[in-house]
Motif scaffolding. Structure first.
Motif, PDB file in Angstrom:
ATOM      1  N   ASP A   9      60.553 -81.917  58.020  1.00  0.00           N
ATOM      2  CA  ASP A   9      60.130 -82.508  56.759  1.00  0.00           C
ATOM      3  C   ASP A   9      60.667 -83.935  56.659  1.00  0.00           C
ATOM      4  O   ASP A   9      61.725 -84.249  57.180  1.00  0.00           O
ATOM      5  CB  ASP A   9      60.612 -81.687  55.561  1.00  0.00           C
ATOM      6  CG  ASP A   9      62.132 -81.655  55.463  1.00  0.00           C
ATOM      7  OD1 ASP A   9      62.774 -81.308  56.475  1.00  0.00           O
ATOM      8  OD2 ASP A   9      62.672 -81.983  54.386  1.00  0.00           O
TER       9      ASP A   9
ATOM     10  N   SER B  91      52.094 -82.518  59.097  1.00  0.00           N
ATOM     11  CA  SER B  91      51.094 -81.555  58.621  1.00  0.00           C
ATOM     12  C   SER B  91      51.046 -80.310  59.499  1.00  0.00           C
ATOM     13  O   SER B  91      50.816 -79.205  59.009  1.00  0.00           O
ATOM     14  CB  SER B  91      49.711 -82.212  58.556  1.00  0.00           C
ATOM     15  OG  SER B  91      49.283 -82.613  59.836  1.00  0.00           O
TER      16      SER B  91
ATOM     17  N   VAL C  81      53.645 -78.010  58.349  1.00  0.00           N
ATOM     18  CA  VAL C  81      53.201 -77.323  57.130  1.00  0.00           C
ATOM     19  C   VAL C  81      52.327 -76.139  57.505  1.00  0.00           C
ATOM     20  O   VAL C  81      52.473 -75.040  56.943  1.00  0.00           O
ATOM     21  CB  VAL C  81      52.434 -78.296  56.201  1.00  0.00           C
ATOM     22  CG1 VAL C  81      51.780 -77.538  55.051  1.00  0.00           C
ATOM     23  CG2 VAL C  81      53.377 -79.365  55.660  1.00  0.00           C
TER      24      VAL C  81
ATOM     25  N   ALA D  54      47.924 -74.110  52.842  1.00  0.00           N
ATOM     26  CA  ALA D  54      48.868 -75.195  52.581  1.00  0.00           C
ATOM     27  C   ALA D  54      48.544 -76.414  53.437  1.00  0.00           C
ATOM     28  O   ALA D  54      48.662 -77.563  52.982  1.00  0.00           O
ATOM     29  CB  ALA D  54      50.289 -74.719  52.851  1.00  0.00           C
TER      30      ALA D  54
ATOM     31  N   THR E 218      45.883 -78.397  51.840  1.00  0.00           N
ATOM     32  CA  THR E 218      46.201 -78.986  50.538  1.00  0.00           C
ATOM     33  C   THR E 218      47.329 -80.024  50.604  1.00  0.00           C
ATOM     34  O   THR E 218      47.630 -80.647  49.593  1.00  0.00           O
ATOM     35  CB  THR E 218      46.610 -77.887  49.534  1.00  0.00           C
ATOM     36  OG1 THR E 218      47.692 -77.116  50.070  1.00  0.00           O
ATOM     37  CG2 THR E 218      45.434 -76.966  49.241  1.00  0.00           C
ATOM     38  N   THR E 219      47.935 -80.214  51.765  1.00  0.00           N
ATOM     39  CA  THR E 219      48.985 -81.223  51.863  1.00  0.00           C
ATOM     40  C   THR E 219      48.381 -82.593  52.137  1.00  0.00           C
ATOM     41  O   THR E 219      47.386 -82.724  52.864  1.00  0.00           O
ATOM     42  CB  THR E 219      49.993 -80.860  52.979  1.00  0.00           C
ATOM     43  OG1 THR E 219      51.077 -81.776  52.955  1.00  0.00           O
ATOM     44  CG2 THR E 219      49.340 -80.899  54.351  1.00  0.00           C
ATOM     45  N   TRP E 220      48.945 -83.624  51.546  1.00  0.00           N
ATOM     46  CA  TRP E 220      48.370 -84.973  51.668  1.00  0.00           C
ATOM     47  C   TRP E 220      48.446 -85.513  53.088  1.00  0.00           C
ATOM     48  O   TRP E 220      47.592 -86.308  53.499  1.00  0.00           O
ATOM     49  CB  TRP E 220      49.076 -85.930  50.703  1.00  0.00           C
ATOM     50  CG  TRP E 220      50.517 -86.218  51.065  1.00  0.00           C
ATOM     51  CD1 TRP E 220      51.629 -85.564  50.643  1.00  0.00           C
ATOM     52  CD2 TRP E 220      50.972 -87.268  51.939  1.00  0.00           C
ATOM     53  NE1 TRP E 220      52.762 -86.119  51.208  1.00  0.00           N
ATOM     54  CE2 TRP E 220      52.392 -87.166  51.994  1.00  0.00           C
ATOM     55  CE3 TRP E 220      50.333 -88.265  52.673  1.00  0.00           C
ATOM     56  CZ2 TRP E 220      53.176 -88.030  52.750  1.00  0.00           C
ATOM     57  CZ3 TRP E 220      51.117 -89.130  53.439  1.00  0.00           C
ATOM     58  CH2 TRP E 220      52.521 -89.012  53.470  1.00  0.00           C
ATOM     59  N   GLU E 221      49.430 -85.058  53.866  1.00  0.00           N
ATOM     60  CA  GLU E 221      49.575 -85.570  55.215  1.00  0.00           C
ATOM     61  C   GLU E 221      48.360 -85.250  56.098  1.00  0.00           C
ATOM     62  O   GLU E 221      47.998 -86.037  56.982  1.00  0.00           O
ATOM     63  CB  GLU E 221      50.837 -85.005  55.887  1.00  0.00           C
ATOM     64  CG  GLU E 221      52.136 -85.550  55.335  1.00  0.00           C
ATOM     65  CD  GLU E 221      52.752 -84.597  54.314  1.00  0.00           C
ATOM     66  OE1 GLU E 221      51.974 -83.904  53.604  1.00  0.00           O
ATOM     67  OE2 GLU E 221      53.993 -84.545  54.225  1.00  0.00           O
TER      68      GLU E 221
END
Length: 284
Positions: free
Chosen positions: A130, A185, A188, A196, A199-202
């Motif tokens: 992270d 990502s 994630v 997930a 839906t993650t911005w990365e």
């Protein structure tokens, strides 16, 4: 297996990218050259089967790269993509049925040996999963400004080495940033599942960065000789990726006297890449 898996995945990705480079370059030379940045270039290329084959190879490379980044450090994985250039020339020689002279085989050996020496001496470690938001807030705008400045400078220049070099360097920044975002990502996806990941911005950021890299790469290939664009792209991607790995993911490289063999390896890589790029300038 902590190093073997990411290295194997990265080598597969490098080979796929090399194949993509050969196919895309041959396709890019069959469409009219543009005086400025033109999104319609991709529409023209979509009519070329060679370019479609190149895109499929890019997708395969993306899968290999994602797996490599999921299992290894950014500073370990991305420098291995230096091997794209010698692999691309070897593939091109097979496609055109032209034998590489002994001097080029020596350059290939220099790149491989230099990469091995540099990576063993640096021994990149760290696989943080992270990145704090405040680090992205600094890294993303900084990379965007550099890419915009290089792309603007390149497109204002006439076709030639300077233009190809600027666009190749801009592509390198996009490639490095794409890898850094992809690494986040993919973790994630591994930790929280597919929903997930979507839906993650990365995920969307590395997709956007990858598209920018693709557009810049096509214009770099048209903008001038390979001897200008490829070293900027190859060496720039490796060096910027290492910097992002250290800054974003807290990856560590050996220091002290280990810097001497690292510098020796880098010198071998640079000499080999420049020699190979000059050879590729006249490649079909």
């Amino acid at each position: 297996m902590g190093v073997v898996l990411p290295v194997l995945f990265a080598l597969f990705a490098a080979f796929s990218n090399a194949l993509a480079t050969v196919l895309q370059r041959r396709a890019a030379l069959t469409v009219p050259q543009s005086g400025g940045f033109r999104f319609g270039l991709v529409l023209d290329l979509l009519r070329r089967p060679l370019w479609i084959g190149g895109i499929l190879a890019v997708i395969a490379a993306g899968v290999g790269q994602a797996l490599a980044l999921a299992t290894g450090a950014l500073a370990l994985v991305q420098p291995l993509f230096v091997l794209e250039l010698p692999l691309a020339l070897l593939i091109a020689s097979l496609v055109t049925r032209q034998r590489l002279p002994g001097a080029l085989w020596l350059a290939v050996a220099g790149v491989v040996a230099g990469l091995g020496v540099a990576l063993v001496a640096a021994s990149p470690v760290g696989n943080r999963t992270d990145v704090p938001a405040e680090r992205w807030v600094v890294a993303l705008p900084a990379c965007a400004v550099v890419v915009a400045a290089l792309a603007r400078a390149g497109m204002r220049l006439p076709p030639g080495r300077a233009r190809a070099g600027c666009l190749g360097a801009a592509t390198a920044v996009c490639y490095a940033l794409t890898a850094a975002l992809m690494k986040s990502s993919v973790h994630v996806l591994d930790d929280s599942g597919f929903v997930a990941f979507l839906t993650t911005w990365e995920t969307y950021a590395f997709g956007a960065s990858g598209i920018c890299a693709l557009l810049l790469l096509e214009h770099a290939m048209q903008g001038g000789p390979l001897v200008a664009s490829q070293p900027a792209l190859t060496l720039g991607d490796a060096s910027i990726s290492i910097a992002l790995g250290v800054v974003l993911y807290e990856e560590h490289l050996r220091s002290g006297w280990w810097l001497l063999p690292q510098l020796l390896g880098i010198a071998l890589i640079c000499g080999g890449v420049l020699a190979l790029a000059r050879a590729g300038e006249g490649a079909p």
